[in-house]
Scaffold this active site. Sequence first.
Site, PDB file in Angstrom:
ATOM      1  N   SER A  18       0.819  -1.216   0.000  1.00 43.89           N
ATOM      2  CA  SER A  18       0.000   0.000   0.000  1.00 43.89           C
ATOM      3  C   SER A  18       0.850   1.263   0.000  1.00 43.89           C
ATOM      4  CB  SER A  18      -0.925   0.008   1.214  1.00 43.89           C
ATOM      5  OG  SER A  18      -0.154  -0.089   2.386  1.00 43.89           O
ATOM      6  N   GLY A  62      -1.897  -3.953   0.942  1.00 45.56           N
ATOM      7  CA  GLY A  62      -2.042  -5.167   1.753  1.00 45.56           C
ATOM      8  C   GLY A  62      -1.145  -6.316   1.330  1.00 45.56           C
ATOM      9  N   ASN A  75       4.010  -5.647   5.845  1.00 48.50           N
ATOM     10  CA  ASN A  75       2.779  -6.400   6.128  1.00 48.50           C
ATOM     11  C   ASN A  75       3.070  -7.813   6.645  1.00 48.50           C
ATOM     12  OD1 ASN A  75       0.984  -4.335   5.450  1.00 48.50           O
ATOM     13  ND2 ASN A  75       1.145  -4.837   3.272  1.00 48.50           N
ATOM     14  N   ASP A  96      -0.617   7.590  10.462  1.00 47.06           N
ATOM     15  CA  ASP A  96      -1.150   6.398  11.130  1.00 47.06           C
ATOM     16  C   ASP A  96      -0.015   5.482  11.589  1.00 47.06           C
ATOM     17  OD1 ASP A  96      -0.203   5.383   8.792  1.00 47.06           O
ATOM     18  OD2 ASP A  96      -2.045   4.347   8.209  1.00 47.06           O
ATOM     19  N   HIS A 108       1.679   4.589   7.166  1.00 48.55           N
ATOM     20  CA  HIS A 108       1.608   5.142   5.815  1.00 48.55           C
ATOM     21  C   HIS A 108       2.130   6.580   5.771  1.00 48.55           C
ATOM     22  CE1 HIS A 108      -1.386   1.841   5.697  1.00 48.55           C
ATOM     23  NE2 HIS A 108      -0.808   1.639   4.521  1.00 48.55           N
TER      24      HIS A 108
END
Length: 727
Positions: free
Chosen positions: A551, A580, A610, A701, A704
Amino acid sequence: MKRLTTAFLALALPALSAQRPNIVFIFTDDHALEAISAYGERFDEIAPTPQIDRIAKEGMLFERSYCGNSICGPSRATILTGKHSHMNGFMDNNFSRFDGSQPTFPKMLQNAGYETAVIGKWHLISNPTGFDHWEILPDQGNYYNPHFIQMDGSRKRFEGYVTDLVVDKSLDWLKNRKDKSKPFVLMTQQKAPHRNWIPAERHMKLFDGIEIPEPGSLFDDYKNRVPAVAKQQMTIAKDFEWGHDMLLHGTPADPRFGKELGNHEYPRMSEAQKKTFDEAYGEENKALLGKLKDGMDDEELTRWKYQRYTKNYPRCIRAVDENIGRMLDYLDESGLAENTIVIYSSDQGFYLGEHGWYDKRWMFEQSLSMPFIIRWPGIVKPGVRSKAMIQNIDYAPTFLDVAGASIPEDMQGTSLVPVLKNEGQAPAGWRDAIHYQYSGEFTHNVAAHDGVRNDRYKLMRFPDTDEWMLFDLEKDPQEMRNVVAEKEYEPVLKDMRALYDSLRKKYQVTTSTYPQQRWKEGWWKQRWDQKNEEANSAGAKEAQVVFLGDSITQAWENEGKAAWDKHFAPLGAVNWGYSGDRTEHLIWRLQNGNIQRLSPKAAVLLIGTNNTGQSKRPAAETVAAIRRTLDDLSWKWPDTRIILMSVFPRAEKAGNPLRKINDEINEQLKPLADGKRIHLLDINAKFMDSEGTLNTGLLPDQLHLSPAAYEIWAEALAPKLKEVGVE
Ligand code: SGN
Ligand code: CA
């Protein structure tokens, strides 16, 4: 000293090459051990295979020979590379395309001075590489008047029966070889006895009036095993097609037929061939229709289907066997036999009614087993039956070994030469268990599974449902009873689980390295299709930079858009970030996306966070997968420079366990950069203060990037890209 060695080699090589054996690899499609008289029993008297048996009598037969993934393309890719499916990228027949830029044994034999040829079924989608000569069937090929793809890409139709034609062509090649002083390897690969089992005209009436014995499990109820076993679609009773498999051609309709009276071979036949076909099957078909009218019950119908199937199948094999006789005779007559290794094998085994089935895919014995019979005059003692456990990963290293070529370290198989020279006895330390992994295709609906088999037990795992099956092959050779939950097998289960883990480790299978697609998620599939379309478009070649990742990469299209437009759009950059994605998804994408259509100067690779965030995988596993990706890229884009990004920090504080895993990954990535093909870029310090606390203005966050952070990343990339030649 060095000069001396070279001089010695120059003298010794011609003599050596004169002695190096030729290899004739005779390979079929879907040949069950049961239908080879040197192996099986059921067809021994009715349908023997005298010419295959001849190889066994004069050579060595392996009783414990297995594939690693019981399906056509994957088995072939494994044979070429000496690697299991997850390493060579050809996982299945649904999506995979063989990456012919990777190292294969034919290429290595060519380098070692062999002449190489493959004729017949290929089924790896891309064209053969590493062969001086090839002529292949398109896809599955046809039995009657088949087309063959020529080396110039054209398709030519030949009159005749495919099994005869493949050997005609093989003999032609042998007779007209360009440079007869070179040793050669010839892969002569039959379509037969693959579905839909259409025999040669001369064999259509063989076995008429004979009853083929049924296996005990023809009416298997699939109890005492995981539900997936019942859910497959490969039963003779329910999945056989009236026209395609049962050859009810041109006969009047019965309500049970549905729409399926098609048989794609019939329209290919000449009028004379059609006549033979109609004469051969017409009467029996008529009788069946009569019985159906009178109310034939399902069990009787299944028995009828079984008979039709298990007669057409050995009829197809009869042509294979006759043609092997032609090949062996030619080798004798020409004097080649003496210095030629002859091998008989097939891409996997097959069900001949066991468990009510046709087809393969399962890790059960019938499809797991592969015939492997080898004749090597002067080296292999005649008539030996070896119990050494072998697998199709061993073929490539064996071929290299007999040619005196070196075996690359990353090949996963072992040369069989020591076993061949030692009367079939396995040397100390030989494998005592094999690894298996089937990816789960659409066709026939067999669930994905993997597992291990040792001498006595078999453990299978179904990842989609997290179920296990354990079989005691000594007490239950038909594999009718899963004993995984039985108390008395607790210690066995414990050992087999340990074996499962250790073989996965040995063959470098982890969740992070095992290629996975995410087609079930609509947007992912859509993005995939769209990206593929773009890659196939005329302008794609212009792309100088490709971004690969998850992402964080995908969001160059959103938060990063301003920076992208400014810095990368002018370079025709391509964004292959998928939200993802973990390493296994990127690996799948690289293996299945035809990425060779692009040839960027540079690729920016950022993947792994991830693996950490979604399942806290150990850093070493993620790094192994990244290394794997880099290897893959080295075949597909040999001239592309890779900018390997350190994984960005996650979580606010330095002490966070996930942050720590990412730090470890970054530590372990360092040695992968060689400053030539692979350049490491670590900009993590720009996102944190000196204590390691994240700047949440840049990573809102804590994972990101904000638009400002993209600008920082872009500015850091610019000089790197320049350094590797992108302007
Ligand atoms: C075809 C067959 C299947 C078979 C696959 C794979 N259907 O799809 O029955 O499982 O090939 O076989 S058919 O309609 O063409 O007969 S493989 O040997 O190529 O893997
Ligand atoms: Ca096959």
